[in-house]
Design a protein around this motif. Structure first.
Motif: not given
Length: 612
Positions: A453-455, A465-467, A502-504
């Motif tokens: 989350i929020n990397p 910079i957001k990943l 936001n996240g992966i």
């Protein structure tokens, strides 16, 4: 409909027992001068062990292991629930609790027939004592909700359980109890009353859960006081981990043992992680107060929480590694399998007198080196100039190597507060790559849904910079497709009911590789379990890791590990004995000694200076 069985204690005269016991004045650390060794029902039977199973393990220990120092027989969690029959907890509202008139849990007579008529665990304890062994139980921190809701009186006071509780800090994974508030009248008396009861049963060991992670200072001190006021030597084990390292002095002052990690199972990733935690805690080993690396998941499991009708997944080499590390770390040894099912090899690990002597007697135990997946621990023999040396070939698990990780969470599961971990790490200068890794946590890959989350990458000039705004070099998951701003199953990113934009989303086993922007100095994220996995019975159990170097393992072969004898203080020739194989290896000097250690294997040696 919950069933509550109330028992009045008419057969046990607690007052006489308590008075007799309180005449004894002993330092509690004298009760565990060497790390406790025994059997605990958790790994094998989960929360559903019954009396015949406990007796069968006690009988086996008395016949085969007692002469080697194994002595504790411990009944683990939820012995007070009448209808608990599987390795998984019954939900609170579907549990039939057995409780006495003073709000104290009693063993279920259905599962422990000798506990009928308010006898409690005294008959079982008497049986175990008759074998020359010691008896222990597991309890949860706090006061039973059933005692609070029914306003049951606290023995010896005019207060009830409803006067001493708080809903704050309620256990996140088992909802049987409420917190006891030390400042409230009757709080200490409640803890006194339960330990008076346990002392009357003949208890020798208590494992108190939900106590040291998060760290409950007030209740720890109440429990210490309650045990002491009984006058009976009851060894105190605090669980689970990881106990905060900054609480080492308080833990040492109040307990005989405390957990260094969360629940440990037969998984190489967890065993490999234990090297780090054992090294961290080694400076705080002291007689009578032992950092606890958790149970030995060896032998056969019958219906445990994560293991049913199978033997340990550890290879023989990994079992040597486990026993050698626990020995050199002087961790308490609590066997988790069903002892009557032990094979010859398993018993050889438990009955090697030379190894157990290292466990019980050695001093100054510490990690010596940890380089390129090769690890060594050393310790001294207090009765001679001999030294003990252990060497480990801890190369990767076939999925990754852990030698150059920047961050490692340890096991994250439904037991983890918030179902995740905050990550904030500095990146080595001029780092070019970033690898986000999710590995299995020890119970197979089913439902191992995980989210980053929020990397965020932080630059030297303060910009971020957001990943998720960058394109990865490579990404794969053990199931499904890695998702940007969505879970691996295509849903909204959700951790414990909180949704994130936001996240992966991914799934173990997973590696996601990014090229870092220039001047990257820091990485932050919240790594947690996606709701898709935590909402199912099997549950999610993973480990999060971050690296700036390729984590792909490169060597799974036996490796020679040089031992510099001069650095150890042996300037002349010395004699070396292999303790696991029980054989002398000859004389060595300098760097001549370089045992070849199998992949995931270990060696343990006594080094003695050659007589002039």
């Amino acid at each position: 409909m919950k069933l509550i069985k109330l028992f009045k204690l008419t057969a046990i005269v607690l007052v006489l027992v308590a008075c007799n016991n309180r005449n004894e004045k002993t330092n509690f650390k004298d009760w565990a001068k060497t790390p406790p060794m025994g059997w605990n029902s958790w790994d094998c039977f989960g929360p559903s062990v019954v009396e015949d199973e406990v007796k069968a393990n006690a009988d086996y220990m008395a016949k085969h292991l007692k002469d080697f120092g194994w002595e504790y027989v411990v009944v683990d969690i939820r012995w007070y629930v009448e209808n608990q029959t599987t390795g998984h907890y019954n939900a609170y509202d579907q549990s039939d609790f057995v409780i006495d008139e003073y709000g104290r849990y009693m063993p279920s007579p259905k599962r422990f027939p000798s506990a009928a008529n308010g006898s409690g665990f005294k008959p079982l304890a008497d049986y175990i004592h008759s074998l020359g062994l010691k008896f222990g139980i597991h309890i949860m921190r706090g006061v039973p909700k059933e005692a609070v809701l029914n306003k049951l009186p606290i023995k010896g006071t005019d207060k009830t359980a409803a006067d001493i509780y708080s809903t704050e800090y309620e256990c996140t994974w088992l909802q049987d109890n409420y917190t006891v508030v030390r400042e409230k009248p009757g709080a200490q008396e409640y803890y006194n009353s339960i330990f008076d009861l346990y002392a009357s049963w003949g208890l020798d060991f208590v494992k108190v859960d939900d106590l040291s992670r998060p760290y409950h200072t007030n209740e720890i001190e109440m429990i210490r006081k309650a045990i002491d006021q009984t006058g009976r030597p009851i060894v105190l084990s605090m669980s689970p981990g990881a106990t905060p390292i900054e609480e080492h002095a308080h833990a040492t002052a109040n307990a005989n043992m405390w957990r260094t990690i969360d629940d440990f199972w037969d998984n190489w990733s967890q065993l490999n992680y234990s090297f780090e935690k054992c090294a961290e805690w080694a400076p705080y080993i002291s007689q009578g107060a032992w950092p606890d690396a958790d149970m030995l998941p060896l032998g056969k499991f019958i219906r445990g929480e994560r293991a049913t009708n199978r033997y340990t997944k550890f290879t023989k080499d990994e079992q040597y590694t486990l026993m050698t590390l626990w020995t050199m770390f002087k961790s308490p040894l609590m066997f988790g399998g069903n002892l009557p099912d032990n094979d010859e090899f398993t018993n050889s690990l438990l009955t090697n007198k030379e190894v157990l002597e290292v466990h019980g007697k050695s001093i100054n135990n510490k990690q010596w080196f940890n380089e390129n997946d090769l690890i060594s621990w050393i310790a001294d023999d207090p009765d001679s100039k001999d030294k003990f040396v252990a060497v480990f070939n801890s190369a990767g698990d076939g999925f990754i190597t852990t030698k150059n990780l920047l961050y490692r969470s340890g096991t994250v599961s439904h037991l983890t507060d918030g179902f995740g971990e905050d990550i904030d790490i500095e990146l080595p200068k001029e780092s070019e790559d970033l690898y986000l890794i999710v590995n299995d946590g020890g119970d197979g890959y089913s439902w191992d849904h995980a989210n980053w989350i929020n990397p965020t990458v932080h630059l030297a000039d303060g910009k971020t910079i957001k990943l998720t705004d960058l394109s990865w070099e490579k990404a794969f998951a053990g199931w499904g497709t890695v998702g940007i701003n969505k879970s691996v199953s295509g849903g909204i990113l959700n951790i414990k009911g909180i949704e994130y934009e936001n996240g992966i989303g991914t799934h173990s086993q997973s590696i996601i590789h990014y090229k870092l922007p220039q001047n990257s100095v820091r990485f932050t994220a919240f790594a947690g379990l996606d709701i898709a996995g935590t909402n199912v019975k099997e549950g999610t159990t993973v480990e999060f890791m971050v690296s700036t170097e390729d984590p792909t393992p490169s060597n799974e072969e036996p490796t020679a590990i040089p031992v510099d004898l001069e650095v150890l203080g042996f300037s002349n020739k010395c004699v070396i004995r292999d303790l696991w194989n029980k054989e002398d290896m000859g004389t060595f000097s300098g760097t001549e000694f370089a045992p070849v250690i199998n992949y995931h294997g270990a060696g343990l040696y006594r080094i003695s200076p050659l007589s002039e």
